[in-house]
Design a protein around this motif. Structure first.
Motif, PDB file in Angstrom:
ATOM      1  N   VAL A  57      -2.981  -8.541   3.725  1.00  0.00           N
ATOM      2  CA  VAL A  57      -1.482  -9.142   3.714  1.00  0.00           C
ATOM      3  C   VAL A  57      -1.230  -8.689   5.418  1.00  0.00           C
ATOM      4  O   VAL A  57      -0.377  -7.608   4.549  1.00  0.00           O
ATOM      5  CB  VAL A  57      -0.970 -10.213   3.209  1.00  0.00           C
ATOM      6  CG1 VAL A  57       0.033 -10.734   3.480  1.00  0.00           C
ATOM      7  CG2 VAL A  57      -1.532  -9.984   1.468  1.00  0.00           C
ATOM      8  N   GLY A  58      -1.064  -8.754   6.575  1.00  0.00           N
ATOM      9  CA  GLY A  58      -0.364  -8.359   7.543  1.00  0.00           C
ATOM     10  C   GLY A  58      -1.383  -6.790   7.294  1.00  0.00           C
ATOM     11  O   GLY A  58      -2.315  -6.437   7.223  1.00  0.00           O
ATOM     12  N   SER A  59      -0.165  -5.999   8.140  1.00  0.00           N
ATOM     13  CA  SER A  59      -0.580  -4.218   7.482  1.00  0.00           C
ATOM     14  C   SER A  59      -0.870  -3.929   6.342  1.00  0.00           C
ATOM     15  O   SER A  59      -0.537  -2.447   6.027  1.00  0.00           O
ATOM     16  CB  SER A  59       0.317  -3.948   8.074  1.00  0.00           C
ATOM     17  OG  SER A  59       1.788  -3.621   7.525  1.00  0.00           O
ATOM     18  N   SER A  60      -1.033  -4.444   4.702  1.00  0.00           N
ATOM     19  CA  SER A  60      -1.155  -3.734   4.163  1.00  0.00           C
ATOM     20  C   SER A  60      -2.236  -3.963   3.222  1.00  0.00           C
ATOM     21  O   SER A  60      -2.362  -5.579   3.356  1.00  0.00           O
ATOM     22  CB  SER A  60       0.215  -3.868   3.259  1.00  0.00           C
ATOM     23  OG  SER A  60       1.562  -3.331   3.317  1.00  0.00           O
ATOM     24  N   ARG A 148       3.947  -2.664 -10.416  1.00  0.00           N
ATOM     25  CA  ARG A 148       2.583  -1.704 -10.116  1.00  0.00           C
ATOM     26  C   ARG A 148       2.008  -1.679  -9.238  1.00  0.00           C
ATOM     27  O   ARG A 148       0.994  -1.792  -8.769  1.00  0.00           O
ATOM     28  CB  ARG A 148       1.840  -1.486 -11.864  1.00  0.00           C
ATOM     29  CG  ARG A 148       2.192  -1.842 -13.113  1.00  0.00           C
ATOM     30  CD  ARG A 148       3.869  -0.340 -12.972  1.00  0.00           C
ATOM     31  NE  ARG A 148       4.013  -0.674 -14.347  1.00  0.00           N
ATOM     32  CZ  ARG A 148       3.350   0.701 -15.436  1.00  0.00           C
ATOM     33  NH1 ARG A 148       1.996   1.426 -15.404  1.00  0.00           N
ATOM     34  NH2 ARG A 148       3.942   0.058 -16.286  1.00  0.00           N
ATOM     35  N   PRO A 149       2.856  -1.345  -8.247  1.00  0.00           N
ATOM     36  CA  PRO A 149       2.638  -1.673  -6.581  1.00  0.00           C
ATOM     37  C   PRO A 149       1.918  -0.271  -6.475  1.00  0.00           C
ATOM     38  O   PRO A 149       2.980   0.946  -6.645  1.00  0.00           O
ATOM     39  CB  PRO A 149       3.958  -1.526  -5.966  1.00  0.00           C
ATOM     40  CG  PRO A 149       5.230  -1.129  -6.365  1.00  0.00           C
ATOM     41  CD  PRO A 149       4.788  -1.681  -7.837  1.00  0.00           C
ATOM     42  N   ILE A 150       0.686  -0.090  -5.918  1.00  0.00           N
ATOM     43  CA  ILE A 150       0.018   0.984  -4.770  1.00  0.00           C
ATOM     44  C   ILE A 150      -0.690   0.269  -3.732  1.00  0.00           C
ATOM     45  O   ILE A 150      -1.532   0.181  -3.916  1.00  0.00           O
ATOM     46  CB  ILE A 150      -0.956   0.799  -6.244  1.00  0.00           C
ATOM     47  CG1 ILE A 150      -0.524   1.741  -7.444  1.00  0.00           C
ATOM     48  CG2 ILE A 150      -2.212   2.698  -5.827  1.00  0.00           C
ATOM     49  CD1 ILE A 150      -2.145   2.111  -8.456  1.00  0.00           C
ATOM     50  N   ARG A 151       0.183   0.705  -2.959  1.00  0.00           N
ATOM     51  CA  ARG A 151       0.275  -0.348  -1.860  1.00  0.00           C
ATOM     52  C   ARG A 151      -0.676   0.739  -0.655  1.00  0.00           C
ATOM     53  O   ARG A 151      -0.055   1.660  -0.671  1.00  0.00           O
ATOM     54  CB  ARG A 151       1.119  -1.518  -0.961  1.00  0.00           C
ATOM     55  CG  ARG A 151       1.274  -1.596   0.241  1.00  0.00           C
ATOM     56  CD  ARG A 151       2.635  -1.680   0.724  1.00  0.00           C
ATOM     57  NE  ARG A 151       2.596  -1.437   2.666  1.00  0.00           N
ATOM     58  CZ  ARG A 151       3.557  -0.849   2.636  1.00  0.00           C
ATOM     59  NH1 ARG A 151       3.447  -0.055   2.916  1.00  0.00           N
ATOM     60  NH2 ARG A 151       2.652  -0.840   4.480  1.00  0.00           N
ATOM     61  N   VAL A 152      -1.391   0.299  -0.081  1.00  0.00           N
ATOM     62  CA  VAL A 152      -2.118   0.769   1.172  1.00  0.00           C
ATOM     63  C   VAL A 152      -1.609   0.545   2.605  1.00  0.00           C
ATOM     64  O   VAL A 152      -1.935  -1.116   2.965  1.00  0.00           O
ATOM     65  CB  VAL A 152      -3.595   1.114   1.015  1.00  0.00           C
ATOM     66  CG1 VAL A 152      -3.856   2.297   2.137  1.00  0.00           C
ATOM     67  CG2 VAL A 152      -3.892   2.040  -0.574  1.00  0.00           C
ATOM     68  N   ALA A 153      -0.751   0.888   3.136  1.00  0.00           N
ATOM     69  CA  ALA A 153      -0.638   0.711   4.107  1.00  0.00           C
ATOM     70  C   ALA A 153      -1.908   0.668   5.866  1.00  0.00           C
ATOM     71  O   ALA A 153      -2.672   1.541   5.302  1.00  0.00           O
ATOM     72  CB  ALA A 153       0.879   1.528   5.274  1.00  0.00           C
ATOM     73  N   LEU A 154      -1.795  -0.331   6.472  1.00  0.00           N
ATOM     74  CA  LEU A 154      -2.962  -0.503   7.530  1.00  0.00           C
ATOM     75  C   LEU A 154      -2.003  -0.248   9.196  1.00  0.00           C
ATOM     76  O   LEU A 154      -1.384  -0.953   9.313  1.00  0.00           O
ATOM     77  CB  LEU A 154      -3.555  -0.983   7.628  1.00  0.00           C
ATOM     78  CG  LEU A 154      -4.805  -1.946   6.023  1.00  0.00           C
ATOM     79  CD1 LEU A 154      -4.791  -3.096   5.964  1.00  0.00           C
ATOM     80  CD2 LEU A 154      -5.312  -0.249   6.556  1.00  0.00           C
ATOM     81  N   PRO A 155      -3.165   0.648   9.697  1.00  0.00           N
ATOM     82  CA  PRO A 155      -2.601   0.743  11.005  1.00  0.00           C
ATOM     83  C   PRO A 155      -3.168  -0.270  12.138  1.00  0.00           C
ATOM     84  O   PRO A 155      -3.755  -0.958  12.247  1.00  0.00           O
ATOM     85  CB  PRO A 155      -3.144   2.063  11.971  1.00  0.00           C
ATOM     86  CG  PRO A 155      -4.425   1.759  10.693  1.00  0.00           C
ATOM     87  CD  PRO A 155      -4.421   1.473   9.716  1.00  0.00           C
ATOM     88  N   PHE A 203      -0.948  12.880   7.128  1.00  0.00           N
ATOM     89  CA  PHE A 203      -3.117  12.024   6.407  1.00  0.00           C
ATOM     90  C   PHE A 203      -3.474  12.565   5.617  1.00  0.00           C
ATOM     91  O   PHE A 203      -3.264  11.735   4.470  1.00  0.00           O
ATOM     92  CB  PHE A 203      -3.850  13.161   7.465  1.00  0.00           C
ATOM     93  CG  PHE A 203      -5.158  12.728   7.423  1.00  0.00           C
ATOM     94  CD1 PHE A 203      -6.481  11.916   7.426  1.00  0.00           C
ATOM     95  CD2 PHE A 203      -6.041  14.180   7.241  1.00  0.00           C
ATOM     96  CE1 PHE A 203      -7.546  11.665   6.441  1.00  0.00           C
ATOM     97  CE2 PHE A 203      -7.491  13.615   6.594  1.00  0.00           C
ATOM     98  CZ  PHE A 203      -8.357  12.760   7.052  1.00  0.00           C
ATOM     99  N   GLY A 204      -2.466  13.306   4.945  1.00  0.00           N
ATOM    100  CA  GLY A 204      -3.279  13.208   3.877  1.00  0.00           C
ATOM    101  C   GLY A 204      -2.018  12.700   2.408  1.00  0.00           C
ATOM    102  O   GLY A 204      -2.404  12.266   1.714  1.00  0.00           O
ATOM    103  N   GLN A 205      -0.861  12.335   2.972  1.00  0.00           N
ATOM    104  CA  GLN A 205      -0.117  11.301   2.077  1.00  0.00           C
ATOM    105  C   GLN A 205      -0.959   9.800   2.013  1.00  0.00           C
ATOM    106  O   GLN A 205      -0.562   9.753   0.900  1.00  0.00           O
ATOM    107  CB  GLN A 205       1.054  11.202   3.151  1.00  0.00           C
ATOM    108  CG  GLN A 205       1.973  12.315   2.375  1.00  0.00           C
ATOM    109  CD  GLN A 205       3.762  12.357   3.379  1.00  0.00           C
ATOM    110  OE1 GLN A 205       3.514  12.142   4.266  1.00  0.00           O
ATOM    111  NE2 GLN A 205       4.129  12.739   2.485  1.00  0.00           N
ATOM    112  N   TRP A 206      -0.976  10.113   3.292  1.00  0.00           N
ATOM    113  CA  TRP A 206      -2.317   8.096   3.239  1.00  0.00           C
ATOM    114  C   TRP A 206      -3.459   8.508   2.346  1.00  0.00           C
ATOM    115  O   TRP A 206      -3.669   7.496   1.788  1.00  0.00           O
ATOM    116  CB  TRP A 206      -1.991   8.064   4.071  1.00  0.00           C
ATOM    117  CG  TRP A 206      -2.834   6.317   4.496  1.00  0.00           C
ATOM    118  CD1 TRP A 206      -1.995   5.795   4.515  1.00  0.00           C
ATOM    119  CD2 TRP A 206      -4.542   6.141   4.597  1.00  0.00           C
ATOM    120  NE1 TRP A 206      -3.185   4.081   5.081  1.00  0.00           N
ATOM    121  CE2 TRP A 206      -4.467   5.113   4.990  1.00  0.00           C
ATOM    122  CE3 TRP A 206      -5.233   6.367   4.485  1.00  0.00           C
ATOM    123  CZ2 TRP A 206      -5.348   4.172   4.679  1.00  0.00           C
ATOM    124  CZ3 TRP A 206      -6.814   6.147   4.807  1.00  0.00           C
ATOM    125  CH2 TRP A 206      -6.827   4.453   4.718  1.00  0.00           C
TER     126      TRP A 206
END
Length: 260
Positions: A57-60, A148-155, A203-206
């Protein structure tokens, strides 16, 4: 593997209404099926009884195993892809009966009650009186569920997006940012700057977020933590568990334990 099978995003004649505030669409999908980006006037709870889906959804983006579901608010453009064969059960919820305030997605921990209500709603298809009773229970249960959010942001940047999509597809890839720079056509410094600017992290955090998101379906299938760690590119089970506990305050097995 990238999703290649396109299917109809939502089915005609299933829109919810004031009289039927919760409708259900049941679909059994093969691996790599794709419900292309779309939106609709009603909200949706995306849930797979079996299998794992990726919801964007969007950037996630979120990787959703059977113990989890995701609330998608009305009008939100979303895409659903299957990472393995999945029995997808989508709850369409009339916007006037939305169980969550605001316009953001919510990751839900599926309770045993909700799971059985979903199964019952599929079986009650066409029995309007029973559907209404089940809908009331579902609308009461949803806001009670813990998140329990495990969200991954997208660029947005195409070069960075290429890197991110590759790591989402294979989170164990151990390439350094300098090595990725040669693959995507940008300098290491440029990529580092893009991570900070577009995703708000290094980068490592993402990459850690991506690996955590992938851990959910692996643990859900009963894979031993030692194999999960190896699958995701960690040197040892203890390294994976220590990182997980530092992030969430509890062990992976406790975090992903099925609700009772």
């Amino acid at each position: 593997m990238q999703p290649v099978t396109h299917t109809r995003p939502h089915l005609p004649g299933r829109a919810p209404s004031a009289a039927q505030p919760v409708r259900i669409v049941a679909r059994d999908l093969d691996k790599a099926a794709l419900l292309a980006a779309h939106s609709h006037a009603w909200g949706q709870v995306t849930y797979a009884i079996d299998g794992v889906v990726r919801v964007t959804v969007g950037s996630s983006t979120w990787i959703v195993p059977p113990q989890r579901a995701i609330w998608i608010p009305p009008q939100a453009v979303h895409e659903v892809a299957t990472l393995e064969p999945a029995r997808l059960r989508a709850l369409y919820i009339d916007a006037r009966s939305s169980p969550f305030a605001g316009g953001r997605c919510e990751v839900l921990e599926v309770s045993p009650l909700l799971r059985e209500l979903v199964v019952a709603l599929v079986q009650a298809d066409g029995e309007q009186g029973r559907e209404m009773l089940l809908a009331r229970l579902i609308l009461d249960e949803l806001p009670r569920l813990t998140t329990r959010p495990i969200r991954v942001a997208l660029p947005q940047d195409k070069r960075l997006k290429s890197l991110c999509e590759a790591l989402i597809a294979d989170p164990a890839l151990a390439l350094t940012l300098a090595q990725w720079a040669g693959r995507v056509g940008a300098s290491e410094r440029t990529l580092a700057r893009l991570f900070e600017r577009e995703l708000g992290m290094r980068f490592g955090q993402w990459r850690q977020q991506v690996r955590l998101a992938h851990a959910a379906p692996l643990i859900a299938r009963g894979m031993p933590l030692s194999l999960v760690a190896a699958e995701l590119g960690y040197a040892s089970q203890s390294a994976f568990s220590a990182m997980f506990r530092k992030t969430f305050g509890k062990s992976p097995s406790a975090f992903f334990a099925a609700p009772t």
